[in-house]
Design a protein around this motif. Sequence first.
Motif, PDB file in Angstrom:
ATOM      1  N   MET A   1      41.166  47.811  11.388  1.00 54.25           N
ATOM      2  CA  MET A   1      42.262  46.994  11.906  1.00 54.25           C
ATOM      3  C   MET A   1      42.159  45.591  11.327  1.00 54.25           C
ATOM      4  O   MET A   1      41.134  44.939  11.422  1.00 54.25           O
ATOM      5  N   GLN A   2      43.230  45.148  10.691  1.00 62.87           N
ATOM      6  CA  GLN A   2      43.290  43.796  10.137  1.00 62.87           C
ATOM      7  C   GLN A   2      44.158  42.955  11.054  1.00 62.87           C
ATOM      8  O   GLN A   2      45.373  42.881  10.888  1.00 62.87           O
ATOM      9  N   SER A   3      43.546  42.322  12.054  1.00 63.37           N
ATOM     10  CA  SER A   3      44.310  41.583  13.059  1.00 63.37           C
ATOM     11  C   SER A   3      43.671  40.230  13.309  1.00 63.37           C
ATOM     12  O   SER A   3      42.497  40.150  13.672  1.00 63.37           O
ATOM     13  N   VAL A   4      44.451  39.174  13.143  1.00 63.65           N
ATOM     14  CA  VAL A   4      43.952  37.831  13.435  1.00 63.65           C
ATOM     15  C   VAL A   4      43.806  37.607  14.934  1.00 63.65           C
ATOM     16  O   VAL A   4      43.181  36.635  15.364  1.00 63.65           O
ATOM     17  N   LEU A   5      44.400  38.498  15.757  1.00 64.77           N
ATOM     18  CA  LEU A   5      44.345  38.342  17.207  1.00 64.77           C
ATOM     19  C   LEU A   5      43.187  39.110  17.823  1.00 64.77           C
ATOM     20  O   LEU A   5      43.063  39.170  19.050  1.00 64.77           O
ATOM     21  N   HIS A   6      42.340  39.718  16.981  1.00 63.00           N
ATOM     22  CA  HIS A   6      41.132  40.394  17.463  1.00 63.00           C
ATOM     23  C   HIS A   6      39.941  39.846  16.679  1.00 63.00           C
ATOM     24  O   HIS A   6      39.326  40.543  15.862  1.00 63.00           O
ATOM     25  N   PRO A   7      39.593  38.576  16.888  1.00 62.25           N
ATOM     26  CA  PRO A   7      38.574  37.923  16.052  1.00 62.25           C
ATOM     27  C   PRO A   7      37.158  38.397  16.367  1.00 62.25           C
ATOM     28  O   PRO A   7      36.832  38.726  17.505  1.00 62.25           O
ATOM     29  N   ASN A   8      36.336  38.418  15.329  1.00 59.91           N
ATOM     30  CA  ASN A   8      34.908  38.704  15.459  1.00 59.91           C
ATOM     31  C   ASN A   8      34.065  37.687  14.704  1.00 59.91           C
ATOM     32  O   ASN A   8      32.922  37.980  14.354  1.00 59.91           O
ATOM     33  N   GLY A   9      34.632  36.512  14.481  1.00 61.27           N
ATOM     34  CA  GLY A   9      33.920  35.444  13.801  1.00 61.27           C
ATOM     35  C   GLY A   9      34.369  34.100  14.327  1.00 61.27           C
ATOM     36  O   GLY A   9      35.456  33.982  14.924  1.00 61.27           O
ATOM     37  N   GLU A  10      33.553  33.075  14.105  1.00 57.71           N
ATOM     38  CA  GLU A  10      33.877  31.752  14.635  1.00 57.71           C
ATOM     39  C   GLU A  10      35.186  31.218  14.063  1.00 57.71           C
ATOM     40  O   GLU A  10      36.034  30.711  14.793  1.00 57.71           O
ATOM     41  N   GLY A  11      35.364  31.328  12.740  1.00 59.97           N
ATOM     42  CA  GLY A  11      36.585  30.832  12.123  1.00 59.97           C
ATOM     43  C   GLY A  11      37.813  31.570  12.613  1.00 59.97           C
ATOM     44  O   GLY A  11      38.842  30.965  12.951  1.00 59.97           O
ATOM     45  N   ALA A  12      37.727  32.906  12.660  1.00 58.11           N
ATOM     46  CA  ALA A  12      38.858  33.701  13.128  1.00 58.11           C
ATOM     47  C   ALA A  12      39.149  33.424  14.604  1.00 58.11           C
ATOM     48  O   ALA A  12      40.308  33.422  15.025  1.00 58.11           O
ATOM     49  N   GLY A  13      38.104  33.189  15.399  1.00 61.86           N
ATOM     50  CA  GLY A  13      38.303  32.873  16.807  1.00 61.86           C
ATOM     51  C   GLY A  13      39.072  31.582  16.995  1.00 61.86           C
ATOM     52  O   GLY A  13      39.959  31.495  17.859  1.00 61.86           O
TER      53      GLY A  13
ATOM     54  N   VAL B   1      39.662  38.018   5.193  1.00 65.48           N
ATOM     55  CA  VAL B   1      39.131  38.982   6.153  1.00 65.48           C
ATOM     56  C   VAL B   1      39.650  38.521   7.514  1.00 65.48           C
ATOM     57  O   VAL B   1      39.039  37.665   8.166  1.00 65.48           O
ATOM     58  N   PRO B   2      40.790  39.043   7.975  1.00 66.37           N
ATOM     59  CA  PRO B   2      41.477  38.470   9.143  1.00 66.37           C
ATOM     60  C   PRO B   2      40.619  38.343  10.392  1.00 66.37           C
ATOM     61  O   PRO B   2      40.785  37.394  11.163  1.00 66.37           O
ATOM     62  N   ARG B   3      39.694  39.264  10.613  1.00 61.87           N
ATOM     63  CA  ARG B   3      38.920  39.237  11.855  1.00 61.87           C
ATOM     64  C   ARG B   3      37.693  38.333  11.763  1.00 61.87           C
ATOM     65  O   ARG B   3      36.990  38.151  12.759  1.00 61.87           O
ATOM     66  N   LEU B   4      37.441  37.757  10.576  1.00 58.69           N
ATOM     67  CA  LEU B   4      36.277  36.884  10.419  1.00 58.69           C
ATOM     68  C   LEU B   4      36.645  35.442  10.101  1.00 58.69           C
ATOM     69  O   LEU B   4      35.943  34.520  10.515  1.00 58.69           O
ATOM     70  N   ALA B   5      37.716  35.222   9.344  1.00 58.02           N
ATOM     71  CA  ALA B   5      38.048  33.855   8.931  1.00 58.02           C
ATOM     72  C   ALA B   5      39.468  33.817   8.384  1.00 58.02           C
ATOM     73  O   ALA B   5      40.124  34.856   8.233  1.00 58.02           O
ATOM     74  N   GLY B   6      39.924  32.617   8.071  1.00 59.68           N
ATOM     75  CA  GLY B   6      41.229  32.460   7.451  1.00 59.68           C
ATOM     76  C   GLY B   6      41.189  32.800   5.981  1.00 59.68           C
ATOM     77  O   GLY B   6      40.135  33.019   5.396  1.00 59.68           O
ATOM     78  N   LYS B   7      42.345  32.834   5.373  1.00 63.75           N
ATOM     79  CA  LYS B   7      42.438  33.168   3.952  1.00 63.75           C
ATOM     80  C   LYS B   7      42.201  31.925   3.098  1.00 63.75           C
ATOM     81  O   LYS B   7      42.457  30.789   3.523  1.00 63.75           O
TER      82      LYS B   7
ATOM     83  N   LEU C   1      32.405  46.623  11.109  1.00 68.95           N
ATOM     84  CA  LEU C   1      32.984  46.824   9.788  1.00 68.95           C
ATOM     85  C   LEU C   1      34.367  46.207   9.786  1.00 68.95           C
ATOM     86  O   LEU C   1      35.207  46.536  10.628  1.00 68.95           O
ATOM     87  N   PHE C   2      34.623  45.301   8.844  1.00 66.28           N
ATOM     88  CA  PHE C   2      35.859  44.534   8.828  1.00 66.28           C
ATOM     89  C   PHE C   2      36.533  44.682   7.463  1.00 66.28           C
ATOM     90  O   PHE C   2      35.892  44.480   6.429  1.00 66.28           O
ATOM     91  N   ARG C   3      37.812  45.009   7.491  1.00 62.85           N
ATOM     92  CA  ARG C   3      38.562  45.200   6.260  1.00 62.85           C
ATOM     93  C   ARG C   3      39.081  43.864   5.734  1.00 62.85           C
ATOM     94  O   ARG C   3      39.583  43.035   6.482  1.00 62.85           O
ATOM     95  N   GLY C   4      38.947  43.683   4.427  1.00 68.88           N
ATOM     96  CA  GLY C   4      39.475  42.508   3.762  1.00 68.88           C
ATOM     97  C   GLY C   4      40.555  42.900   2.775  1.00 68.88           C
ATOM     98  O   GLY C   4      40.680  44.067   2.391  1.00 68.88           O
TER      99      GLY C   4
ATOM    100  N   ASP D   1      35.523  45.906   1.950  1.00 71.26           N
ATOM    101  CA  ASP D   1      34.924  45.992   3.281  1.00 71.26           C
ATOM    102  C   ASP D   1      33.862  44.919   3.436  1.00 71.26           C
ATOM    103  O   ASP D   1      33.106  44.643   2.501  1.00 71.26           O
ATOM    104  N   VAL D   2      33.802  44.331   4.618  1.00 79.04           N
ATOM    105  CA  VAL D   2      32.701  43.443   4.997  1.00 79.04           C
ATOM    106  C   VAL D   2      31.997  44.090   6.182  1.00 79.04           C
ATOM    107  O   VAL D   2      32.612  44.296   7.231  1.00 79.04           O
ATOM    108  N   GLN D   3      30.731  44.415   6.003  1.00 85.47           N
ATOM    109  CA  GLN D   3      29.961  45.036   7.082  1.00 85.47           C
ATOM    110  C   GLN D   3      28.929  44.043   7.584  1.00 85.47           C
ATOM    111  O   GLN D   3      28.084  43.570   6.823  1.00 85.47           O
ATOM    112  N   ALA D   4      29.021  43.713   8.878  1.00 90.07           N
ATOM    113  CA  ALA D   4      28.058  42.798   9.498  1.00 90.07           C
ATOM    114  C   ALA D   4      26.903  43.614  10.070  1.00 90.07           C
ATOM    115  O   ALA D   4      27.104  44.492  10.910  1.00 90.07           O
ATOM    116  N   LEU D   5      25.696  43.319   9.595  1.00 89.53           N
ATOM    117  CA  LEU D   5      24.486  44.019  10.017  1.00 89.53           C
ATOM    118  C   LEU D   5      23.602  43.079  10.818  1.00 89.53           C
ATOM    119  O   LEU D   5      23.786  41.852  10.798  1.00 89.53           O
ATOM    120  N   SER D   6      22.630  43.637  11.498  1.00 93.14           N
ATOM    121  CA  SER D   6      21.608  42.791  12.118  1.00 93.14           C
ATOM    122  C   SER D   6      20.846  42.066  11.015  1.00 93.14           C
ATOM    123  O   SER D   6      20.764  42.562   9.883  1.00 93.14           O
TER     124      SER D   6
END
Length: 307
Positions: free
Chosen positions: A1-13, A145-151, A171-174, A190-195
């Motif tokens: 899902m590429q949604s700016v309204l479902h953020p998973n990063g500080e910038g996107a939030g 990457v809409p869910r992590l930051a702006g373009k 896993l975040f689609r770019g 794809d951007v995959q956030a790992l531990s």
Amino acid sequence: MQSVLHPNGEGAGRIAEISWVMFIGAGIIFLLVMILLTLVLYGTPRAKRRLGRRSLVVAAGLAFPVAVLSALLAYNLKAASSLIGADEPPAVRIAVIGEMWWWRVQYLDADGQLLFETANDIRIPYGLPVEFVLRSDNVIHSFWVPRLAGKLDMIPGHVNRLRVQASEAGLFRGQCAEYCGAQHAKMMFDVQALSPAGFQRWMTAQRQPAREPASASLYPGRRLFMQACAQCHTIRGTRAAGTLGPDLTHIGSRRSVAAGVLPNNIGTLAGWIADSQHIKPGNQMPSFKHLSGQDLRALAQYLESLE
């Protein structure tokens, strides 16, 4: 899902917060205007006379918009200023170069020296700041990457930097967000956030050269690769050292082929090699229609083994 309204990063939030404030503010203003319009059209004569007073016209038509829009502008500028990267050094630095039509991804050390290269597949540690060093060697692309930051645009001859910090694993689609040619829509990643520990294990594995084929059945595929593909592609640990196309040292560990167009498996690898120009017309890889089905399977099996 590429949604700016479902953020998973500080910038996107922060971008989502700004968006909601603007949407709510615009909604309230719209509602007030509709109430006034309803009163003007259907209200009592007394209400209409009151609404026609000059003082109310000046207050509602001039003072109110200036005050509200100024407040929203001040909030927007203050909130947007927080999107600028901090001064402390990032935990990870990744150079991303926009190609036609795929993404060259280079992991750098603290001094900016290349550690290893991959393509269309980005891994980052969550909870730690990551800096993307963005550029293009051909036309303008835009890294998003809409869910992590702006373009942020990738402009030939210029380097832009984007700070990202994922808040959790995922896993975040770019996507390229700037029209860059015929296959712009098929330029994904794809951007995959790992531990942090998982990311370090992945980094260690990616820095290793390709392993020798574990089975004799993989040798025909490797021989074909060295004959037909080594001029454009690199597989570290072999004599294949081409730089025109993606580095394929660990292609077997990637989720997709052709910048997100196809899932990564033997069948799609063989199909892409055989007729890449049909799947993604205009890309820089020629179609190898002259290869037999047996040769295509052998080549795809060898590439899939490169994990």
